[in-house]
Design a protein around this motif. Structure first.
Motif, PDB file in Angstrom:
ATOM      1  N   THR A  96       0.896  -1.233  -0.084  1.00 43.92           N
ATOM      2  CA  THR A  96       0.138  -0.033   0.054  1.00 43.92           C
ATOM      3  C   THR A  96       0.982   1.196  -0.050  1.00 43.92           C
ATOM      4  O   THR A  96       1.619   1.581   0.999  1.00 43.92           O
ATOM      5  N   PRO A  97       0.832   1.866  -1.023  1.00 46.44           N
ATOM      6  CA  PRO A  97       1.763   3.200  -1.136  1.00 46.44           C
ATOM      7  C   PRO A  97       1.092   4.185  -0.367  1.00 46.44           C
ATOM      8  O   PRO A  97      -0.072   4.441  -0.232  1.00 46.44           O
ATOM      9  N   TYR A  98       2.047   4.946   0.234  1.00 45.56           N
ATOM     10  CA  TYR A  98       1.567   6.270   1.094  1.00 45.56           C
ATOM     11  C   TYR A  98       2.317   7.420   0.992  1.00 45.56           C
ATOM     12  O   TYR A  98       3.705   7.032   0.683  1.00 45.56           O
ATOM     13  N   PHE A  99       2.107   8.634   1.115  1.00 48.48           N
ATOM     14  CA  PHE A  99       2.736   9.714   0.715  1.00 48.48           C
ATOM     15  C   PHE A  99       3.497  10.080   1.945  1.00 48.48           C
ATOM     16  O   PHE A  99       2.989  10.564   2.849  1.00 48.48           O
ATOM     17  N   LEU A 100       5.061  10.221   1.966  1.00 49.02           N
ATOM     18  CA  LEU A 100       5.745  10.481   2.869  1.00 49.02           C
ATOM     19  C   LEU A 100       6.004  12.160   3.141  1.00 49.02           C
ATOM     20  O   LEU A 100       5.872  12.640   4.090  1.00 49.02           O
ATOM     21  N   SER A 101       6.492  12.757   2.097  1.00 50.66           N
ATOM     22  CA  SER A 101       6.985  13.993   2.024  1.00 50.66           C
ATOM     23  C   SER A 101       7.190  14.545   0.501  1.00 50.66           C
ATOM     24  O   SER A 101       7.369  13.555  -0.308  1.00 50.66           O
ATOM     25  N   MET A 102       7.311  15.478   0.246  1.00 50.83           N
ATOM     26  CA  MET A 102       7.549  15.998  -1.159  1.00 50.83           C
ATOM     27  C   MET A 102       9.035  15.872  -1.444  1.00 50.83           C
ATOM     28  O   MET A 102       9.543  15.533  -2.523  1.00 50.83           O
ATOM     29  N   ASP A 103       9.966  15.670  -0.457  1.00 50.15           N
ATOM     30  CA  ASP A 103      11.173  15.429  -0.856  1.00 50.15           C
ATOM     31  C   ASP A 103      11.613  13.959  -1.007  1.00 50.15           C
ATOM     32  O   ASP A 103      12.268  13.474  -1.826  1.00 50.15           O
ATOM     33  N   CYS A 104      10.761  13.139  -0.366  1.00 50.01           N
ATOM     34  CA  CYS A 104      10.962  11.572  -0.188  1.00 50.01           C
ATOM     35  C   CYS A 104       9.966  10.937  -1.206  1.00 50.01           C
ATOM     36  O   CYS A 104      10.266   9.885  -1.563  1.00 50.01           O
ATOM     37  N   GLY A 105       8.859  11.674  -1.368  1.00 48.66           N
ATOM     38  CA  GLY A 105       8.124  10.984  -2.232  1.00 48.66           C
ATOM     39  C   GLY A 105       6.955   9.957  -1.562  1.00 48.66           C
ATOM     40  O   GLY A 105       6.578  10.118  -0.383  1.00 48.66           O
ATOM     41  N   TYR A 106       7.024   9.102  -2.384  1.00 50.48           N
ATOM     42  CA  TYR A 106       5.941   7.811  -1.683  1.00 50.48           C
ATOM     43  C   TYR A 106       6.863   6.830  -0.875  1.00 50.48           C
ATOM     44  O   TYR A 106       7.830   6.409  -1.589  1.00 50.48           O
ATOM     45  N   GLN A 107       6.380   5.975   0.064  1.00 49.85           N
ATOM     46  CA  GLN A 107       6.871   4.956   0.713  1.00 49.85           C
ATOM     47  C   GLN A 107       5.983   3.906   0.592  1.00 49.85           C
ATOM     48  O   GLN A 107       4.833   4.044   0.126  1.00 49.85           O
ATOM     49  N   MET A 108       6.261   2.506   0.892  1.00 50.19           N
ATOM     50  CA  MET A 108       5.305   1.432   0.984  1.00 50.19           C
ATOM     51  C   MET A 108       5.346   0.728   2.129  1.00 50.19           C
ATOM     52  O   MET A 108       6.040   0.541   3.101  1.00 50.19           O
ATOM     53  N   GLN A 109       3.801   0.686   2.470  1.00 52.11           N
ATOM     54  CA  GLN A 109       3.460  -0.029   3.718  1.00 52.11           C
ATOM     55  C   GLN A 109       3.129  -1.528   3.275  1.00 52.11           C
ATOM     56  O   GLN A 109       2.536  -1.664   2.365  1.00 52.11           O
ATOM     57  N   GLN A 110       3.766  -2.596   4.027  1.00 52.62           N
ATOM     58  CA  GLN A 110       3.396  -3.932   3.428  1.00 52.62           C
ATOM     59  C   GLN A 110       2.771  -4.687   4.541  1.00 52.62           C
ATOM     60  O   GLN A 110       3.378  -4.580   5.805  1.00 52.62           O
ATOM     61  N   ARG A 111       1.937  -5.404   4.424  1.00 53.99           N
ATOM     62  CA  ARG A 111       1.385  -6.320   5.425  1.00 53.99           C
ATOM     63  C   ARG A 111       1.640  -7.779   4.611  1.00 53.99           C
ATOM     64  O   ARG A 111       1.190  -8.039   3.672  1.00 53.99           O
ATOM     65  N   LEU A 112       1.960  -8.847   5.556  1.00 51.14           N
ATOM     66  CA  LEU A 112       1.940 -10.216   5.197  1.00 51.14           C
ATOM     67  C   LEU A 112       0.801 -10.722   4.980  1.00 51.14           C
ATOM     68  O   LEU A 112      -0.021 -10.655   6.089  1.00 51.14           O
ATOM     69  N   ASN A 113       0.447 -11.560   4.134  1.00 48.74           N
ATOM     70  CA  ASN A 113      -0.898 -12.282   4.031  1.00 48.74           C
ATOM     71  C   ASN A 113      -0.545 -13.818   4.371  1.00 48.74           C
ATOM     72  O   ASN A 113      -1.338 -14.334   5.137  1.00 48.74           O
ATOM     73  N   SER A 114       0.482 -14.484   3.624  1.00 44.36           N
ATOM     74  CA  SER A 114       0.734 -15.838   4.051  1.00 44.36           C
ATOM     75  C   SER A 114       2.059 -16.233   3.588  1.00 44.36           C
ATOM     76  O   SER A 114       2.721 -15.185   2.969  1.00 44.36           O
ATOM     77  N   VAL A 115       2.533 -17.071   4.223  1.00 45.24           N
ATOM     78  CA  VAL A 115       4.113 -17.650   3.903  1.00 45.24           C
ATOM     79  C   VAL A 115       4.010 -19.072   3.896  1.00 45.24           C
ATOM     80  O   VAL A 115       3.457 -19.937   4.653  1.00 45.24           O
ATOM     81  N   SER A 116       4.968 -19.505   2.918  1.00 47.86           N
ATOM     82  CA  SER A 116       4.735 -21.114   2.621  1.00 47.86           C
ATOM     83  C   SER A 116       6.332 -21.366   2.397  1.00 47.86           C
ATOM     84  O   SER A 116       6.922 -20.355   1.982  1.00 47.86           O
ATOM     85  N   CYS A 117       6.902 -22.634   2.351  1.00 44.19           N
ATOM     86  CA  CYS A 117       8.102 -22.949   2.231  1.00 44.19           C
ATOM     87  C   CYS A 117       8.304 -24.281   1.653  1.00 44.19           C
ATOM     88  O   CYS A 117       7.425 -25.208   1.837  1.00 44.19           O
ATOM     89  N   THR A 118       9.591 -24.530   1.275  1.00 43.69           N
ATOM     90  CA  THR A 118       9.928 -26.086   1.281  1.00 43.69           C
ATOM     91  C   THR A 118      10.217 -26.473   2.428  1.00 43.69           C
ATOM     92  O   THR A 118      10.477 -25.704   3.273  1.00 43.69           O
ATOM     93  N   HIS A 119      10.423 -27.830   2.626  1.00 41.11           N
ATOM     94  CA  HIS A 119      10.709 -28.471   3.846  1.00 41.11           C
ATOM     95  C   HIS A 119      11.977 -29.496   4.040  1.00 41.11           C
ATOM     96  O   HIS A 119      11.950 -30.359   4.446  1.00 41.11           O
TER      97      HIS A 119
END
Length: 160
Positions: free
Chosen positions: A112-135
């Motif tokens: 989810t992008p969000y505006f940080l400042s005029m100098d830095c522009g946009y940053q990204m908020q990240q939320r984990l939904n799921s994680v899978s792996c090999t075993h």
């Protein structure tokens, strides 16, 4: 007395000028330290099925499908900090334990992008939904905190 009066007048004039010069020079902190990261702590289960901290002898982490090294042959690893992709809703990372032993993590997340400042522009908020792996060496994974951040809170528990 005349010198003291001249000194007070010059200080009184210099302070506002100096304050004005300092206030006009703003320097934005748009560094990578402001980027949210996923923090993983390594665990193993003891005989009573309690989670205790674990340590790997060495670990290299690469981004799948690229030549990007995230961790390069780090020794005595008990936690890892991993970036997530901004341009996609999934990140695939390869954990190299040795030359022939690897596990792959598939992390699905929401950006989810969000505006940080005029100098830095946009940053990204990240939320984990799921994680899978090999075993191959990994036993299981547990998401402890779904919101990634910059303060080092534990997001994923990796059980060996």
């Amino acid at each position: 007395m005349k010198r003291l009066l001249q000194l007070l007048i010059s200080v009184a004039l210099a302070c506002p000028v100096f304050s004005l010069i300092i206030s006009c020079s703003s320097e934005a902190d748009c560094s990578m330290t402001a980027r949210p990261m996923t923090n993983c702590i390594l665990y193993t289960l003891d005989r009573d099925r309690y989670a205790v901290n674990d340590t790997l002898d060495s670990l290299t982490v690469t981004a799948w499908g690229t030549d990007s090294l995230i961790i390069n042959n780090q020794k005595r690893v008990h936690d890892i900090t991993l970036p997530l992709r901004y341009t996609s809703d999934s990140t695939v990372l390869v954990l190299h334990y040795s030359r022939y032993s690897t596990d792959t993590l598939l992390i699905r997340h929401t950006n989810t992008p969000y505006f940080l400042s005029m100098d830095c522009g946009y940053q990204m908020q990240q939320r984990l939904n799921s994680v899978s792996c090999t075993h191959h060496r990994l036993d299981s994974i547990h998401i402890n905190n779904y919101e990634t951040g910059i303060y080092g809170q534990e997001n994923i528990q990796l059980f060996y």
